[in-house]
Scaffold this motif. Structure first.
Motif, PDB file in Angstrom:
ATOM      1  N   ARG A 146     -10.778  12.446  10.855  1.00 49.10           N
ATOM      2  CA  ARG A 146      -9.855  11.414  11.340  1.00 49.10           C
ATOM      3  C   ARG A 146     -10.461  10.584  12.464  1.00 49.10           C
ATOM      4  O   ARG A 146      -9.991   9.491  12.758  1.00 49.10           O
ATOM      5  CB  ARG A 146      -8.547  12.057  11.804  1.00 49.10           C
ATOM      6  N   THR A 147     -11.492  11.103  13.107  1.00 52.35           N
ATOM      7  CA  THR A 147     -12.145  10.369  14.198  1.00 52.35           C
ATOM      8  C   THR A 147     -13.461   9.723  13.752  1.00 52.35           C
ATOM      9  O   THR A 147     -14.174   9.149  14.569  1.00 52.35           O
ATOM     10  CB  THR A 147     -12.418  11.310  15.381  1.00 52.35           C
ATOM     11  N   ARG A 170      -4.618   0.843  12.794  1.00 51.32           N
ATOM     12  CA  ARG A 170      -5.810   1.460  12.210  1.00 51.32           C
ATOM     13  C   ARG A 170      -5.448   2.854  11.707  1.00 51.32           C
ATOM     14  O   ARG A 170      -5.061   3.731  12.482  1.00 51.32           O
ATOM     15  CB  ARG A 170      -6.923   1.548  13.251  1.00 51.32           C
ATOM     16  N   GLU A 171      -5.555   3.061  10.404  1.00 53.23           N
ATOM     17  CA  GLU A 171      -5.239   4.365   9.838  1.00 53.23           C
ATOM     18  C   GLU A 171      -6.409   5.336  10.033  1.00 53.23           C
ATOM     19  O   GLU A 171      -7.571   4.921   9.993  1.00 53.23           O
ATOM     20  CB  GLU A 171      -4.940   4.234   8.335  1.00 53.23           C
ATOM     21  N   PRO A 172      -6.122   6.615  10.256  1.00 52.54           N
ATOM     22  CA  PRO A 172      -7.211   7.588  10.368  1.00 52.54           C
ATOM     23  C   PRO A 172      -8.005   7.664   9.063  1.00 52.54           C
ATOM     24  O   PRO A 172      -7.430   7.522   7.974  1.00 52.54           O
ATOM     25  CB  PRO A 172      -6.485   8.911  10.633  1.00 52.54           C
ATOM     26  N   PRO A 173      -9.326   7.839   9.127  1.00 49.71           N
ATOM     27  CA  PRO A 173     -10.112   7.992   7.898  1.00 49.71           C
ATOM     28  C   PRO A 173      -9.625   9.181   7.063  1.00 49.71           C
ATOM     29  O   PRO A 173      -9.152  10.179   7.606  1.00 49.71           O
ATOM     30  CB  PRO A 173     -11.529   8.238   8.424  1.00 49.71           C
ATOM     31  N   ALA A 174      -9.748   9.014   5.764  1.00 52.72           N
ATOM     32  CA  ALA A 174      -9.345  10.066   4.816  1.00 52.72           C
ATOM     33  C   ALA A 174     -10.406  10.153   3.729  1.00 52.72           C
ATOM     34  O   ALA A 174     -11.159   9.200   3.504  1.00 52.72           O
ATOM     35  CB  ALA A 174      -7.986   9.738   4.205  1.00 52.72           C
ATOM     36  N   THR A 206     -11.112   4.123   5.386  1.00 50.35           N
ATOM     37  CA  THR A 206     -10.077   3.857   6.370  1.00 50.35           C
ATOM     38  C   THR A 206      -9.567   2.442   6.185  1.00 50.35           C
ATOM     39  O   THR A 206     -10.278   1.582   5.644  1.00 50.35           O
ATOM     40  CB  THR A 206     -10.620   4.047   7.808  1.00 50.35           C
ATOM     41  N   ASP A 252     -13.540  17.015  12.005  1.00 53.20           N
ATOM     42  CA  ASP A 252     -12.308  16.234  11.988  1.00 53.20           C
ATOM     43  C   ASP A 252     -12.640  14.809  11.543  1.00 53.20           C
ATOM     44  O   ASP A 252     -13.069  13.984  12.343  1.00 53.20           O
ATOM     45  CB  ASP A 252     -11.669  16.227  13.378  1.00 53.20           C
ATOM     46  N   LYS A 301     -16.361   7.290  12.242  1.00 49.66           N
ATOM     47  CA  LYS A 301     -16.638   5.854  12.208  1.00 49.66           C
ATOM     48  C   LYS A 301     -17.996   5.638  11.552  1.00 49.66           C
ATOM     49  O   LYS A 301     -18.847   6.529  11.591  1.00 49.66           O
ATOM     50  CB  LYS A 301     -16.668   5.278  13.620  1.00 49.66           C
TER      51      LYS A 301
END
Length: 251
Positions: free
Chosen positions: A29-30, A194-198, A6, A27, A32
């Motif tokens: 995208r959330t 903050r970009e969503p994780p990919a 991210t 998901d 951490k």
């Protein structure tokens, strides 16, 4: 386990985190990083680190070369002796500034002089003229007021408008005796992007960092004690302008 990354953009700084997550997370995208701690002391250090990084990102996102860094002191007749008194003065001063400049942004920190033991303030502000910072203070002197630098050097490398050093210096003015937050902020602060994780498409390491965003350069690459990779990039600084020597050049 799957590997994700991210990016966080704050002002002239981009941070990239690369970390593992469980295959059970549907998901990403959330997602951490989830560090594991040996003891409560380590957990508390991690919490403080989060607060410090959030402060740095907010600082870099909202302030730049047009912003002012000021040091405000108290004359004898207005001197405060407790942090409680200082916080009341700080609150009223911030209110006065925002009344006159509703679009301004500011962060005010309380410090205590090592030699004098007297309480003083440091302030970083955007959108308030220098003369009004002085005029609206009125409780002593403004012993220092200057624009933030366009070029900040760390370990001999130009980081441009990366104010991590100043942000950490001001953050560390707080002591447990003060209680509460490390600083007072006012104005509509812009949040870092903050970009969503990919999914990470390559195997990254300290020696094999992700490509920098266009116009950025890599300045830091490390593996953290909590098991994820951290990479820091800054927007490529403009060349430092050299002052011309006085007098005419010989013909």
């Amino acid at each position: 386990m799957q590997r994700v990354k991210t990016r966080i953009f704050s002002g002239a700084v981009c941070e990239q985190l690369v970390f593992n997550i469980s295959d059970r997370i549907q998901d990403i995208r959330t997602a951490k990083p989830k560090p594991r701690f040996q003891n409560e002391e380590e957990r508390e250090r991690h919490r403080e680190g989060i607060s410090r990084r959030e402060h740095i990102r907010k600082f870099n996102q909202n302030f730049g070369p047009s912003s002012y860094y000021s040091t405000l002191t108290f004359d004898n007749e207005y001197e405060v002796h407790t942090f409680g008194e200082a916080k009341q003065v700080r609150k009223k001063y911030a209110r006065r500034l925002m009344y006159h400049f509703p679009d301004a942004k500011l962060m005010i920190y309380i410090g205590r002089g090592k030699a004098t033991n007297r309480i003083h303030f440091h302030m970083v502000s955007e959108g308030i003229p220098e003369e009004m910072i002085k005029k609206l203070w009125g409780m002593g002197g403004v012993v220092r007021i200057e624009h933030l630098r366009e070029h900040n050097f760390y370990n001999g490398k130009d980081h441009g408008q990366d104010y991590t050093g100043l942000a950490n210096y001001l953050f560390d003015h707080w002591t447990p005796e003060q209680g509460g937050r490390h600083y007072k902020q006012a104005g509509k602060m812009v949040k870092p992007e903050r970009e969503p994780p990919a999914p990470a498409k390559r195997n990254y390491s300290e020696d094999r960092p992700p490509r920098p965003p266009k116009g950025y350069i890599l300045v830091e690459s490390r593996a953290t004690q909590y098991g994820y990779l951290y990479f820091k990039y800054v927007r490529k600084p403009e060349p430092v302008r050299r002052k011309k020597a006085g007098g005419k050049r010989p013909s």
